[in-house]
Design a protein around this motif. Structure first.
Motif, PDB file in Angstrom:
ATOM      1  N   PRO A   1       0.823  -1.216   0.000  1.00  0.00           N
ATOM      2  CA  PRO A   1       0.000   0.000   0.000  1.00  0.00           C
ATOM      3  C   PRO A   1       0.860   1.270   0.000  1.00  0.00           C
ATOM      4  O   PRO A   1       1.967   1.245   0.444  1.00  0.00           O
ATOM      5  CB  PRO A   1      -0.812  -0.087   1.286  1.00  0.00           C
ATOM      6  CG  PRO A   1      -0.163  -1.132   2.129  1.00  0.00           C
ATOM      7  CD  PRO A   1       0.672  -1.999   1.242  1.00  0.00           C
TER       8      PRO A   1
ATOM      9  N   ARG B   1      -3.650  11.488  -5.191  1.00  0.00           N
ATOM     10  CA  ARG B   1      -3.837  10.068  -4.884  1.00  0.00           C
ATOM     11  C   ARG B   1      -5.333   9.860  -4.650  1.00  0.00           C
ATOM     12  O   ARG B   1      -5.965  10.630  -3.937  1.00  0.00           O
ATOM     13  CB  ARG B   1      -3.075   9.684  -3.620  1.00  0.00           C
ATOM     14  CG  ARG B   1      -1.588   9.587  -3.830  1.00  0.00           C
ATOM     15  CD  ARG B   1      -0.937   8.991  -2.603  1.00  0.00           C
ATOM     16  NE  ARG B   1      -0.940   7.541  -2.653  1.00  0.00           N
ATOM     17  CZ  ARG B   1       0.024   6.835  -3.251  1.00  0.00           C
ATOM     18  NH1 ARG B   1       1.025   7.443  -3.831  1.00  0.00           N
ATOM     19  NH2 ARG B   1      -0.014   5.525  -3.241  1.00  0.00           N
TER      20      ARG B   1
ATOM     21  N   ALA C   1      -8.392   6.949  -3.641  1.00  0.00           N
ATOM     22  CA  ALA C   1      -8.716   5.609  -3.169  1.00  0.00           C
ATOM     23  C   ALA C   1     -10.196   5.384  -3.428  1.00  0.00           C
ATOM     24  O   ALA C   1     -11.033   6.184  -3.023  1.00  0.00           O
ATOM     25  CB  ALA C   1      -8.399   5.486  -1.678  1.00  0.00           C
TER      26      ALA C   1
ATOM     27  N   THR D   1     -13.301   2.781  -3.019  1.00  0.00           N
ATOM     28  CA  THR D   1     -13.843   1.592  -2.367  1.00  0.00           C
ATOM     29  C   THR D   1     -15.233   1.367  -2.922  1.00  0.00           C
ATOM     30  O   THR D   1     -16.195   1.951  -2.456  1.00  0.00           O
ATOM     31  CB  THR D   1     -13.943   1.812  -0.840  1.00  0.00           C
ATOM     32  OG1 THR D   1     -12.686   2.274  -0.380  1.00  0.00           O
ATOM     33  CG2 THR D   1     -14.336   0.537  -0.125  1.00  0.00           C
TER      34      THR D   1
ATOM     35  N   CYS E   1      -2.240   2.674 -11.409  1.00  0.00           N
ATOM     36  CA  CYS E   1      -3.476   2.094 -10.863  1.00  0.00           C
ATOM     37  C   CYS E   1      -3.110   0.780 -10.189  1.00  0.00           C
ATOM     38  O   CYS E   1      -2.389  -0.040 -10.752  1.00  0.00           O
ATOM     39  CB  CYS E   1      -4.472   1.861 -11.993  1.00  0.00           C
ATOM     40  SG  CYS E   1      -5.818   0.766 -11.540  1.00  0.00           S
ATOM     41  N   GLU E   2      -3.594   0.598  -8.995  1.00  0.00           N
ATOM     42  CA  GLU E   2      -3.286  -0.611  -8.247  1.00  0.00           C
ATOM     43  C   GLU E   2      -4.584  -1.164  -7.663  1.00  0.00           C
ATOM     44  O   GLU E   2      -5.307  -0.451  -6.963  1.00  0.00           O
ATOM     45  CB  GLU E   2      -2.313  -0.256  -7.122  1.00  0.00           C
ATOM     46  CG  GLU E   2      -1.364  -1.359  -6.730  1.00  0.00           C
ATOM     47  CD  GLU E   2      -0.294  -1.626  -7.790  1.00  0.00           C
ATOM     48  OE1 GLU E   2      -0.539  -2.491  -8.633  1.00  0.00           O
ATOM     49  OE2 GLU E   2       0.755  -0.958  -7.747  1.00  0.00           O
TER      50      GLU E   2
ATOM     51  N   ARG F   1      -6.376  -3.917  -5.165  1.00  0.00           N
ATOM     52  CA  ARG F   1      -6.058  -4.738  -3.999  1.00  0.00           C
ATOM     53  C   ARG F   1      -7.317  -5.479  -3.572  1.00  0.00           C
ATOM     54  O   ARG F   1      -8.428  -4.969  -3.742  1.00  0.00           O
ATOM     55  CB  ARG F   1      -5.616  -3.855  -2.817  1.00  0.00           C
ATOM     56  CG  ARG F   1      -4.320  -3.110  -3.042  1.00  0.00           C
ATOM     57  CD  ARG F   1      -4.200  -1.904  -2.114  1.00  0.00           C
ATOM     58  NE  ARG F   1      -4.624  -2.194  -0.750  1.00  0.00           N
ATOM     59  CZ  ARG F   1      -3.878  -2.858   0.139  1.00  0.00           C
ATOM     60  NH1 ARG F   1      -2.699  -3.314  -0.201  1.00  0.00           N
ATOM     61  NH2 ARG F   1      -4.316  -3.088   1.351  1.00  0.00           N
TER      62      ARG F   1
ATOM     63  N   ARG G   1     -10.371  -3.104  -3.966  1.00  0.00           N
ATOM     64  CA  ARG G   1     -10.207  -1.671  -3.715  1.00  0.00           C
ATOM     65  C   ARG G   1      -9.206  -1.139  -4.715  1.00  0.00           C
ATOM     66  O   ARG G   1      -8.215  -1.807  -4.996  1.00  0.00           O
ATOM     67  CB  ARG G   1      -9.667  -1.418  -2.297  1.00  0.00           C
ATOM     68  CG  ARG G   1     -10.448  -2.117  -1.209  1.00  0.00           C
ATOM     69  CD  ARG G   1     -11.756  -1.382  -0.955  1.00  0.00           C
ATOM     70  NE  ARG G   1     -12.608  -2.152  -0.059  1.00  0.00           N
ATOM     71  CZ  ARG G   1     -13.577  -2.984  -0.481  1.00  0.00           C
ATOM     72  NH1 ARG G   1     -13.782  -3.152  -1.768  1.00  0.00           N
ATOM     73  NH2 ARG G   1     -14.315  -3.619   0.384  1.00  0.00           N
ATOM     74  N   TRP G   2      -9.461   0.039  -5.241  1.00  0.00           N
ATOM     75  CA  TRP G   2      -8.514   0.602  -6.202  1.00  0.00           C
ATOM     76  C   TRP G   2      -7.809   1.813  -5.613  1.00  0.00           C
ATOM     77  O   TRP G   2      -8.430   2.611  -4.900  1.00  0.00           O
ATOM     78  CB  TRP G   2      -9.232   0.998  -7.494  1.00  0.00           C
ATOM     79  CG  TRP G   2      -9.369  -0.116  -8.457  1.00  0.00           C
ATOM     80  CD1 TRP G   2      -8.451  -0.521  -9.383  1.00  0.00           C
ATOM     81  CD2 TRP G   2     -10.502  -0.982  -8.623  1.00  0.00           C
ATOM     82  NE1 TRP G   2      -8.937  -1.588 -10.114  1.00  0.00           N
ATOM     83  CE2 TRP G   2     -10.187  -1.891  -9.671  1.00  0.00           C
ATOM     84  CE3 TRP G   2     -11.736  -1.085  -8.000  1.00  0.00           C
ATOM     85  CZ2 TRP G   2     -11.070  -2.875 -10.098  1.00  0.00           C
ATOM     86  CZ3 TRP G   2     -12.614  -2.059  -8.414  1.00  0.00           C
ATOM     87  CH2 TRP G   2     -12.281  -2.954  -9.454  1.00  0.00           C
ATOM     88  N   GLU G   3      -6.550   1.911  -5.932  1.00  0.00           N
ATOM     89  CA  GLU G   3      -5.801   3.122  -5.575  1.00  0.00           C
ATOM     90  C   GLU G   3      -5.170   3.671  -6.838  1.00  0.00           C
ATOM     91  O   GLU G   3      -4.619   2.921  -7.643  1.00  0.00           O
ATOM     92  CB  GLU G   3      -4.716   2.791  -4.546  1.00  0.00           C
ATOM     93  CG  GLU G   3      -5.289   2.651  -3.152  1.00  0.00           C
ATOM     94  CD  GLU G   3      -4.303   2.040  -2.184  1.00  0.00           C
ATOM     95  OE1 GLU G   3      -3.099   2.067  -2.481  1.00  0.00           O
ATOM     96  OE2 GLU G   3      -4.762   1.547  -1.152  1.00  0.00           O
TER      97      GLU G   3
ATOM     98  N   LYS H   1     -11.950   8.688  -1.972  1.00  0.00           N
ATOM     99  CA  LYS H   1     -11.107   9.643  -1.248  1.00  0.00           C
ATOM    100  C   LYS H   1     -10.102  10.213  -2.238  1.00  0.00           C
ATOM    101  O   LYS H   1      -9.462   9.468  -2.979  1.00  0.00           O
ATOM    102  CB  LYS H   1     -10.353   8.953  -0.111  1.00  0.00           C
ATOM    103  CG  LYS H   1     -11.270   8.367   0.951  1.00  0.00           C
ATOM    104  CD  LYS H   1     -11.328   9.280   2.158  1.00  0.00           C
ATOM    105  CE  LYS H   1     -12.237   8.734   3.242  1.00  0.00           C
ATOM    106  NZ  LYS H   1     -13.674   8.865   2.897  1.00  0.00           N
TER     107      LYS H   1
ATOM    108  N   GLU I   1      -6.846  12.757  -2.449  1.00  0.00           N
ATOM    109  CA  GLU I   1      -5.849  13.523  -1.706  1.00  0.00           C
ATOM    110  C   GLU I   1      -4.959  14.232  -2.689  1.00  0.00           C
ATOM    111  O   GLU I   1      -4.533  13.654  -3.689  1.00  0.00           O
ATOM    112  CB  GLU I   1      -4.971  12.590  -0.864  1.00  0.00           C
ATOM    113  CG  GLU I   1      -5.502  12.276   0.499  1.00  0.00           C
ATOM    114  CD  GLU I   1      -4.565  11.324   1.205  1.00  0.00           C
ATOM    115  OE1 GLU I   1      -3.421  11.717   1.478  1.00  0.00           O
ATOM    116  OE2 GLU I   1      -4.980  10.172   1.438  1.00  0.00           O
TER     117      GLU I   1
END
Lengths: 108, 680, 175
Positions: A108, B165, B167, B169, B199-200, B202, B220-222, B248, B250
């Motif tokens: 993360p 950044r 996030a 969900t 793009c990640e 999880r 979940r994507w970040e 979210k 940021e």
């Protein structure tokens, strides 16, 4: 229909679309493969999921594959999905599943 | 790959599509509203952004849900808007109409997907081509303007990129909704500066594989990206799939401090961050903020609400039943029971009111379509009209909204066509050349009152009388003004010579009256020569509950809808006559046919002579009559029930209700009774 | 997986071999209807008459807020005595998405009949038209007439269901 490809202990070849529309079949197929693999002790040390014959993939399909691989990794099996056609690989990359397909949860 | 929103869709999918359809319709309506409000004026930044936003959300949603065809027009429209916004193309008044047409084209496609209505592809292609022409023409003219090559809403140069950044969900059902994450992510990636997008995905958990529901999203994507887009633009990418708390965003403070952040003195927090841009409304690319109401409201399927309404109806009946039982009890002995019952009654009424209010929607939904209609008709007729609306927030039952819009449209057309005079005539009469048409809604007592008022020439008594006489409608010179105005509601009053392209359309005011009466409403007309006409529609608050008069015939009880009742009387022998073998009653010089309910419904009763019973004078569909019953019982609100649910249609009844004693009573359908009476 | 599938088909086999019927009497004859179509059994309440309907349509009642038509099969098939008292029974049927009450002389029992014991109905003999009879069963040496209640309720004869939504108006006029 995703069909079972060449089945032996460590290689699972998927065929066709890995998408939401077919995810139930795919799940049944992988669950069948998952059960013996996750016994104690695990029946294999390495599992490859071959994506060469996958013709389409979406987030839902990626998630299922990732979960399958992650489950195997929890059993100490080195699991990965590979060999995808460039188009499919691009899609997996866009969806952010590369890390999950190759080695495990991204940091993360 | 199959298309996500296409023909393979199951029932569930349709339910989710519905959300998109609704939002799309809302966006279209909002866009139209803004465009209309502009007149020929150039939209200001905020308005421009709002229009852009509406088009952009339609495009985004259509893409996500797989309605590719709907993205075509919206895309070109968005491009044009973007260039306008960035002053690469100069605004021209004709663009408003072009955008309106584009809106129509999209609405047609929407109707095609939603209701399977035919879509005229030529019309869509035409609009698309014209939009494209405007873009091409405008861009080449504006030689100094930089030509933006990027397809997406490229923010103007000069704005430094910010590092973000995100996030995301998603809700577990996102796959079941056939949301195409790849489209969303691709859209986000488009906003990123080249090479900065990461793009990640999880897995939030690793549940047991065999028992896992493969359609349930646990991913979940970040995302990390550097973009010139602002926070709202990023959030907009997710607008169809993410609620506030699911996304979210940021900003990386290290990169660069924006003006807004400087003002705040600290980096924006993920949740409050949007405020920084809200304050700075003129910031390039700042979108109008997301509708605040969305955060405090939920979408509920109408059938669920209807179910609730029905259940409360049951409760009302049970409560009435209990009250009736308690009447026979000694109040001294059962004081606490009676108190409890009184409390129950109050609570039930309150609950009923609350539940009914869920179904209520503001009349602005109907009113909002008139600015455009008026604009178009006025242009056709060469009249100048100012449309005013009042009481837009007046709420009425959703079912009524659907049924009132046609009659209202007709009245508005009528007022423009026949009511308001041409500018020349108005000036000659010493009036403002611009006529006024006012629509106003208000709640008066238990009813909704809608007025359509024009300041035109008013109704012409002589002409109406002449026309009525010409068409064989009974009338006389001695009639009062009110009676004369009522003549225009008579079937057959509207004649061929009067049918114009606009208000005629082969139907007259009688249809307006009929439609309004069908939903338990009344229509009144007031007119003053030279000053104008006021048409007043009064409607019940809801369709599910009806004010009724319960009457007895033999062993049976019936409900007469109160809105058709004029009065009731016990006739004297000298009022009763026979005309062509039919019994009639003379009331104030008028002969009304007597409808004997017992003979129409074949019931046994000892009251067979009019002078021994009660006559309820009614008027429906312009027809008057006297319904003969044994006795009047009560005036009450009744819950309307369908007989057809389990049985066939019953002639002469407009449904049924359940009385306090638990028995079923038919609600009378007067127009049908009139025709049954004629066949006897 | 395979085991459960087999169990399932076995259960299915049982269900196919015997079906449960609610038996009732009309005059001197015993009838049976598929128990799955029966919603409930209740006493006869006062009904609200509906004008211009055949005599066997007694009217409508309020069944917990739902308006339900009541058909007196005794009148329709001209058997027994159409009297109404505290022991008059109404069987509430739920078929074709409609809830309908039928009045009969009396409800007897719920019986399971093996599929093979059901014989095809002869052309004549029962008060009920053969079209609505699925077969004849035997119970304690007594003949049981099995009624296709869905077909009966949906039939034009009973006039409960509009045969076509659009011509309901003209039908009423034609009567």
């Amino acid at each position: 229909m995703p069909k079972k490809g060449f089945v032996n202990d460590v290689n699972i070849t998927l065929d066709g679309d890995c998408t939401m529309e077919r995810v139930t079949d795919l799940h049944a197929l992988l669950a069948e493969r998952c059960a013996p693999l996750t016994g104690t002790p695990p029946s294999a040390a390495v599992v490859h999921v071959d994506l060469a014959r996958v013709t389409g993939i979406d987030a839902c399909g990626c998630q299922l594959l990732a979960l399958f691989l992650e489950q195997l990794r929890r059993q100490g099996i080195a699991a990965s999905a590979e060999n995808a056609e460039p188009e499919i690989r691009e899609r997996v990359e866009l969806l952010g599943f590369c890390a999950l397909f190759s080695g495990g949860q991204p940091q993360p | 790959m199959t298309t996500a929103g296409g023909e393979q869709s199951g029932v569930d999918l349709k339910r989710f599509n519905e959300v998109f359809f609704e939002e799309c319709a809302e966006n279209l309506a909002q866009m139209e509203q803004i465009l209309i409000s502009l007149g020929d004026r150039e939209p200001d930044q905020e308005e421009m952004n709002a229009i852009f936003r509406a088009a952009h959300s339609i495009k985004g949603g259509a893409g996500i849900f797989g309605f590719e065809d709907m993205t075509v027009v919206t895309h070109v429209m968005e491009s044009l808007l973007d260039r306008l916004r960035n002053h690469e193309i100069a605004f021209a008044p004709g663009m408003i109409d072009l955008f309106l047409e584009a809106g129509d084209a999209i609405a047609m496609q929407l109707a095609g997907h939603r209701d399977g209505k035919p879509v005229q592809q030529e019309a869509i292609d035409r609009v698309r081509a014209r939009l494209q022409q405007t873009i091409d023409g405008g861009t080449s003219q504006a030689s100094t303007a930089p030509v933006s090559q990027t397809q997406t809403q490229a923010p103007p140069a000069g704005e430094l990129p910010t590092s973000y950044r995100l996030a995301f969900t998603p809700e577990p059902e996102i796959f079941m909704r056939r949301v195409r994450m790849e489209s969303i992510i691709a859209e986000l990636a488009d906003l990123a500066e080249a090479g900065t997008f990461r793009c990640e995905a999880r897995l939030a958990e690793v549940p047991d594989f065999a028992g896992f529901d493969p359609e349930c999203c646990i991913t979940r994507w970040e995302f990390a990206l550097v973009s010139r887009a602002n926070r709202d633009q990023l959030a907009d990418v997710f607008m169809f799939v993410a609620d506030e708390d699911q996304l979210k965003i940021e900003e990386q403070p290290a990169e660069r401090r924006t003006q807004a952040q400087d003002a705040q003195g600290e980096p924006a927090l993920p949740v409050e961050g949007r405020r920084a841009y809200d304050r700075n409304e003129t910031a390039p690319g700042a979108f109008g903020r997301r509708c605040g109401e969305a955060e405090s409201s939920i979408r509920v399927n109408v059938t669920k609400v209807d179910q609730l309404v029905n259940q409360v109806g049951e409760l009302l009946i049970t409560q009435a039943m209990l009250s009736q039982v308690s009447v026979g009890l000694d109040p001294m002995l059962h004081q606490s029971l009676q108190r409890g019952l009184a409390q129950l009654e109050r609570n039930t009424r309150d609950l009923q009111a609350s539940v009914m209010s869920i179904r209520l929607v503001p009349i602005s939904i109907v009113f909002s379509r008139f600015p455009r209609l008026v604009r178009e008709i006025a242009a056709k007729l060469g009249k100048q009209v100012e449309l005013k609306t009042a009481g837009d927030s007046t709420e009425l039952d959703r079912g009524l909204i659907e049924k009132i819009s046609d009659p209202l449209t007709h009245l508005v057309r009528n007022a423009l066509d026949h009511g308001l005079e041409s500018p020349e005539k108005r000036v000659a009469a010493g009036k403002n050349p611009v006529g006024t048409l006012q629509l106003s809604a208000s709640q008066v007592g238990g009813r909704i009152v809608i007025d359509v008022i024009d300041d035109g020439a008013g109704l012409n008594r002589e002409r109406i009388l002449a026309k009525a006489a010409e068409n064989g409608i009974p009338c006389s010179e001695t009639m009062s003004d009110e009676e004369v105005w009522q003549l225009i509601f008579a079937p057959g009053f509207s004649t061929a010579s009067e049918i114009t392209d606009l208000s005629g359309r082969g139907v007259g005011m009688d249809v307006v009256l009929k439609n309004v009466q069908a939903i338990g409403g009344r229509v009144q007309i007031a007119s003053e020569p030279g000053k104008g006409v006021r048409v007043t529609i009064s409607l019940p608050l809801t369709l599910a509950i009806l004010d009724g008069l319960s009457v007895a015939v033999g062993e049976e009880k019936f409900i007469v809808p109160l809105n058709v009742v004029i009065e009731s009387l016990q006739p004297k022998a000298e009022q009763l006559k026979t005309v062509n073998g039919r019994e009639v009653v003379q009331v104030r010089g008028e002969y009304l046919p007597i409808l004997k309910l017992h003979s129409i419904f074949n019931l046994e009763t000892c009251v067979t002579e009019p002078c021994r019973g009660i006559l309820v004078l009614v008027e429906a569909d312009g027809e008057r009559g006297a319904v003969m019953v044994d006795a009047l019982l009560d005036e009450q609100q009744v819950v309307v029930k369908s007989i057809e649910t389990n049985y066939r249609r019953v002639e002469g009844s407009a449904g049924a209700t359940i009385l306090g004693d638990g028995r079923v009573a038919l609600i009378l359908d007067l127009p049908e009774l009139f025709s049954m009476h004629k066949q006897l | 997986m395979q085991e459960t599938a087999q169990n399932g088909s076995e259960q299915l086999g049982v269900a196919q071999a015997a079906a449960e019927y609610l038996t009732f009497t009309l005059g001197s004859e015993s009838y049976g209807i598929d128990i799955l179509k029966v919603q409930e059994i209740r006493g006869y309440d006062s009904v609200t008459r509906i004008a211009n309907t055949p005599a066997f349509i007694k009217g409508v009642i309020n069944l917990r807020g739902v308006i339900v038509p009541i058909v007196d099969l005794r009148i329709k098939f001209n058997v027994g005595e159409a009297t109404y008292h505290e022991f008059t029974v109404v069987i509430i049927i739920n078929v074709l998405g409609k809830v309908v009450g039928i009045v009969v002389d009396g409800v007897s029992d719920v019986v399971a009949l093996p599929r093979e014991s059901i014989k095809p109905a002869p052309e004549l003999g029962a008060s009920l038209d053969t079209r609505y009879i699925t077969g004849l069963g035997t119970l304690n040496d007594q003949m049981l007439i099995l009624v296709d209640i869905e077909k009966l309720i949906g039939s034009d004869e009973l006039q409960i269901v509009d045969s076509a939504a659009d011509n309901s108006q003209s039908e009423v006029v034609n009567q």
